[in-house]
Design an enzyme around this catalytic site. Sequence first.
Site, PDB file in Angstrom:
ATOM      1  N   GLU A  33       0.823  -1.210   0.000  1.00  0.00           N
ATOM      2  CA  GLU A  33       0.000   0.000   0.000  1.00  0.00           C
ATOM      3  C   GLU A  33       0.862   1.267   0.000  1.00  0.00           C
ATOM      4  O   GLU A  33       0.456   2.301  -0.521  1.00  0.00           O
ATOM      5  CB  GLU A  33      -0.895  -0.014   1.249  1.00  0.00           C
ATOM      6  CG  GLU A  33      -2.328   0.380   0.972  1.00  0.00           C
ATOM      7  CD  GLU A  33      -3.227   0.139   2.165  1.00  0.00           C
ATOM      8  OE1 GLU A  33      -3.823  -0.947   2.220  1.00  0.00           O
ATOM      9  OE2 GLU A  33      -3.344   1.010   3.032  1.00  0.00           O
ATOM     10  N   HIS A  92       7.438 -26.471   0.275  1.00  0.00           N
ATOM     11  CA  HIS A  92       6.715 -27.523  -0.440  1.00  0.00           C
ATOM     12  C   HIS A  92       5.589 -26.929  -1.283  1.00  0.00           C
ATOM     13  O   HIS A  92       4.628 -27.612  -1.618  1.00  0.00           O
ATOM     14  CB  HIS A  92       6.191 -28.549   0.566  1.00  0.00           C
ATOM     15  CG  HIS A  92       7.311 -29.175   1.336  1.00  0.00           C
ATOM     16  ND1 HIS A  92       7.976 -30.302   0.900  1.00  0.00           N
ATOM     17  CD2 HIS A  92       7.948 -28.777   2.466  1.00  0.00           C
ATOM     18  CE1 HIS A  92       8.937 -30.600   1.762  1.00  0.00           C
ATOM     19  NE2 HIS A  92       8.961 -29.684   2.716  1.00  0.00           N
ATOM     20  N   LYS A 109     -13.209   2.421  -1.189  1.00  0.00           N
ATOM     21  CA  LYS A 109     -14.083   2.759  -0.045  1.00  0.00           C
ATOM     22  C   LYS A 109     -15.225   3.645  -0.527  1.00  0.00           C
ATOM     23  O   LYS A 109     -16.392   3.430  -0.190  1.00  0.00           O
ATOM     24  CB  LYS A 109     -13.287   3.512   1.033  1.00  0.00           C
ATOM     25  CG  LYS A 109     -12.379   2.658   1.893  1.00  0.00           C
ATOM     26  CD  LYS A 109     -11.782   3.497   3.042  1.00  0.00           C
ATOM     27  CE  LYS A 109     -10.878   2.690   3.945  1.00  0.00           C
ATOM     28  NZ  LYS A 109     -10.335   3.424   5.081  1.00  0.00           N
TER      29      LYS A 109
HETATM   30  O1  PA5 Z   1      -2.973   1.936   5.905  1.00  0.00           O
HETATM   31  C1  PA5 Z   1      -4.102   2.417   5.847  1.00  0.00           C
HETATM   32  O2  PA5 Z   1      -4.314   3.592   6.160  1.00  0.00           O
HETATM   33  C2  PA5 Z   1      -5.317   1.599   5.424  1.00  0.00           C
HETATM   34  O3  PA5 Z   1      -4.996   0.348   4.934  1.00  0.00           O
HETATM   35  C3  PA5 Z   1      -6.234   1.433   6.620  1.00  0.00           C
HETATM   36  O4  PA5 Z   1      -5.538   0.794   7.658  1.00  0.00           O
HETATM   37  C4  PA5 Z   1      -7.493   0.644   6.310  1.00  0.00           C
HETATM   38  O5  PA5 Z   1      -8.093   1.088   5.132  1.00  0.00           O
HETATM   39  C5  PA5 Z   1      -8.485   0.790   7.464  1.00  0.00           C
HETATM   40  O6  PA5 Z   1      -8.745   2.143   7.672  1.00  0.00           O
HETATM   41  P1  PA5 Z   1      -9.358   2.698   9.003  1.00  0.00           P
HETATM   42  O7  PA5 Z   1      -8.404   2.437  10.126  1.00  0.00           O
HETATM   43  O8  PA5 Z   1      -9.534   4.155   8.747  1.00  0.00           O
HETATM   44  O9  PA5 Z   1     -10.657   1.993   9.223  1.00  0.00           O
END
Ligand code: PA5
Length: 467
Positions: free
Chosen positions: A293, A322, A436
Site C-alpha cells: 500500500e 513444499h 471505499k
Molecule cells: O494503511 C491504511 O491507512 C489503510 O490500509 C487502513 O488501515 C485501512 O483502510 C483501514 O482504515 P481505518 O483504520 O480508517 O478503518
Amino acid sequence: MDKNKIRLDYNNMMADVIGSKGFTSADFDAVADRVDFAVDYFNEKKGTGFMGWTKLHDEQDAVVEDIIKTAEEVRSKFKNFVVLGIGGSALGPISAFQALCHLHHNEVNQGRRKNAPKFYVEDNVDPERMVALLNTIKLKDSCFNVITKSGSTSETMTQYLVIKDALEKAGLNPKEHIITTTSANSGNLIKIAKAEGYKTFYIPDGVGGRFSELCPVGLLPAAVLGIDIKKMLEGAKFMYESCVNGEKADNMALTAATLQFIAINKGHNISVMLPYADSLKFIADWYCQLWGESLGKNKLMDGTPCNIGQTPVKALGVTDQHSQIQLYTEGPFDKVITFIAVDKYRKKVVIPNGCEDFPNVNFLCGHTMNELITAERKATEYAVTKAGKLNHTIYLPTVNEYTLGQLMMFFELKTAYCGFMLNIDPFNQPGVEEGKNATYALLGRPGYEDKAKELRAGTKKLKKYMM
Ligand code: PA5
C-alpha cells in the site's frame, strides 16, 4: 554489538558473492543521489505531516499508562477480547498476538494464556464469519475494541453496528463492552463514541493505518494479551535511534531500502517475505500491507503519472518450501526474497529415536526440530542463491517484545526510505480510498450520489463474455 539487536545479512544480493546477478558498487553509485535525497527528506519531514509515527516510541508515556490500566480492567472482567477493524487496524494486532502469545492461545487454559482473554480479530465482513463469532463467544463475557483511524470504514462500522445491536438485544449495556480507538479530530466513530460514552483511545495525527501498530491501535490489544508494550516500544526506539540518529553506514533500514530500490530498478518486481517461524507468520501479512500500500502508486511526488511498486508475497518457512520454493528457485529473476531467521527458538523439541532399522529416517533421530528448521532455512538459502536468485536474511536473536519492536520499526523505516527513493508519497492510499468511496456510493451513503452515477455509467458487462 548488542546481542539483542536484529541483524541484516545481504551477502546474497552482491555480485562479489553470488556472481553477475548480484549488485556491484556501480549499482550503488548509480542510486547515491536518490539515497541522499531519501535521507535528507526523511530527516526534514520526520515528526511532521504523515510522519507522526516516527515519534510514537518517544511521546506516549501518559497514554501507555492508561492503556496498561485499561488492559488490566479488561483482563479482570472479560473472557474474550475482540478487535473489530481492518487493514492497518487489524494486521498489527494480529501479528503481535501471533508472535508473542501461545500459538494455540484460544485453545489452551487460562493459566497457559497468562490470564489473558481469548483473542479474536474480525477483519472481514463475511456474514458467515460474523455468525460464527456470535456462536462462539458469550457477549456478556466479551469486550470489543472498535478500531478505525478514519472512523468511517464501512467494514468496521458495520461490525460495530452488528455487535452493538447484539449487545442491546442481549440486555447488555454497550458502554460496558465497547472500547473505541480512532482519530480525535475526524470521522464518525469519535462522534458516536462521545455520544455513547465509550472509553476511547486516540490514534495520533500523522499515524496512518499501516504505521499504527505502536500506537493504541496495537498497544491496547497487546497489553490486554499480557504483552510488555514498554519493551516493544523500547525495541522500536532502539532501531529508530540506530538507523536515524546513528552513522549512515550502520543504517540497516536505509541499506535494506537501497537494495530493494536497486532491485526494483532492475525489474525485480516481487518482494517475498519468508519467515522461518510460525510466530512470525503474520508479520509477513503485515509487511505485505505496509510494502504494497505504501509503494504502489500512480503519481510521483510532483504529480507526474507513473505506475510504481513491488508486489509483496507472503510465505512461511518451511511450509512453503513444499509450495512456492520451486518457483523461486527455477522461475524468473523477478523477485527479492527476504528470509527471517530466528537464532534461538523459545522451545526445543528433540527428535526421538525409534527408527534404528531405517537409516534413511534414523539420521533425523537425536537431532532437534530446532536444528531441522535451521538446516532447512540454510538449505533453501543455498538453493535459491545457487540458482542466482537475490535474497537476504534478517536475523532475530529470539522472538520477544524487544526484537518485534525493532523488526516493525525496521520495516516502517525501510518503507519510508524506499518510498522517498522512488519519489512517491508512501503515506497515502488513494487506491484504497477509491474502493471505499465506491462502496459508500453502492450502498447509498449521502454525499456519494455522483460517485454512484459514475459507477453506473462505468460498469459495463457484455453477456458474450459470461459463461
Ligand atoms: O494503511 C491504511 O491507512 C489503510 O490500509 C487502513 O488501515 C485501512 O483502510 C483501514 O482504515 P481505518 O483504520 O480508517 O478503518
